[in-house]
Design a protein around this motif. Sequence first.
Motif, short mmCIF file in Angstrom:
data_model
loop_
_atom_site.label_atom_id
_atom_site.label_comp_id
_atom_site.label_asym_id
_atom_site.label_seq_id
_atom_site.Cartn_x
_atom_site.Cartn_y
_atom_site.Cartn_z
N ILE A 134 0.58 -1.25 -0.15
CA ILE A 134 -0.05 0.04 -0.09
C ILE A 134 0.66 1.23 -0.04
O ILE A 134 0.19 2.37 -0.21
CB ILE A 134 -0.98 -0.01 1.21
CG1 ILE A 134 -0.47 -0.01 2.55
CG2 ILE A 134 -2.08 -0.94 0.93
CD1 ILE A 134 -1.15 0.12 3.83
N LYS A 135 2.10 1.21 0.32
CA LYS A 135 3.08 2.28 -0.01
C LYS A 135 3.33 2.37 -1.40
O LYS A 135 3.91 3.68 -1.64
CB LYS A 135 4.23 2.04 0.81
CG LYS A 135 4.12 2.13 2.47
CD LYS A 135 5.39 1.85 3.23
CE LYS A 135 5.21 1.42 4.76
NZ LYS A 135 6.52 1.35 5.23
N THR A 136 3.44 1.35 -2.05
CA THR A 136 3.36 1.46 -3.62
C THR A 136 2.41 2.45 -4.39
O THR A 136 1.25 2.31 -4.16
CB THR A 136 3.65 0.04 -4.31
OG1 THR A 136 4.55 -0.93 -3.61
CG2 THR A 136 3.84 0.05 -5.79
N ASN A 137 3.01 3.28 -5.18
CA ASN A 137 2.13 4.39 -5.94
C ASN A 137 1.11 3.48 -6.92
O ASN A 137 1.49 2.51 -7.60
CB ASN A 137 3.06 5.00 -6.91
CG ASN A 137 2.23 6.30 -7.46
OD1 ASN A 137 1.21 6.49 -6.81
ND2 ASN A 137 2.72 6.57 -8.50
N GLY A 138 -0.02 3.72 -6.72
CA GLY A 138 -1.11 3.11 -7.26
C GLY A 138 -1.73 1.87 -6.63
O GLY A 138 -2.66 1.21 -7.45
N VAL A 139 -1.14 1.47 -5.53
CA VAL A 139 -1.77 0.12 -5.04
C VAL A 139 -2.54 0.53 -3.69
O VAL A 139 -1.81 1.27 -2.69
CB VAL A 139 -0.80 -0.75 -4.69
CG1 VAL A 139 -1.23 -2.03 -3.87
CG2 VAL A 139 -0.09 -1.12 -5.91
N GLY A 140 -3.73 0.32 -3.78
CA GLY A 140 -4.48 0.79 -2.52
C GLY A 140 -4.77 -0.72 -1.65
O GLY A 140 -4.33 -1.74 -1.89
#
Length: 201
Positions: free
Chosen positions: A76-82
């Motif tokens: 969830i820290k990855t851009n685009g991953v909720g």
Amino acid sequence: MIGRLHGTIIEKQPPEILIDVQGVGYELLLPMTSFYHLPELNETATLFTHLVVREDAHLLFGFASKQDRTLFRDLIKTNGVGPKLALAILSAMSVEEFVFAIEREELSKLVKIPGVGKKTAERLLVELKGKFGHVKKADFFITEQHGILNPSYQDSPQEDAIAALIALGYKPADAEKMIKRVAATDLNSEQLIREALKNAL
């Protein structure tokens, strides 16, 4: 922050459970890799948790191991991953399988997960590759495992399994096809989901 819960499972319908902790019921969303190994209803379980606070809801996610929770937090820290996509990823793959896919740059395997397009898969490879190199393979084996609740009626295992796949991000038509491919009268909903996800990758 709620970090861990220990209590009695009083309701479960993939990917959600209700766990009673000293008279307080907590609703948790679990990845299927944790859900498969839950004990039966009215038995006790210990789950590691992560709380996601949004404007319209507080969502509590549960995990059978700290490794699962750690990967969820990295995702969830990855851009685009909720949180919902992270839940789908952890449902489709174990921690070990995901780490191996990242380290081997298996883009084709990642894009089969619902919601993970080519750009998201490439972003995961860029941001996470090498991050797990210091961790031994054995550390990723899960030794202590781990739709909306509606207890007023009982669906068939196939219907429950389809509903769970839809909750994980699959389109209704795709979810139905996936379950039909593995449907068998002696499989419960959790077994159907496991087989469907395994065949999808």
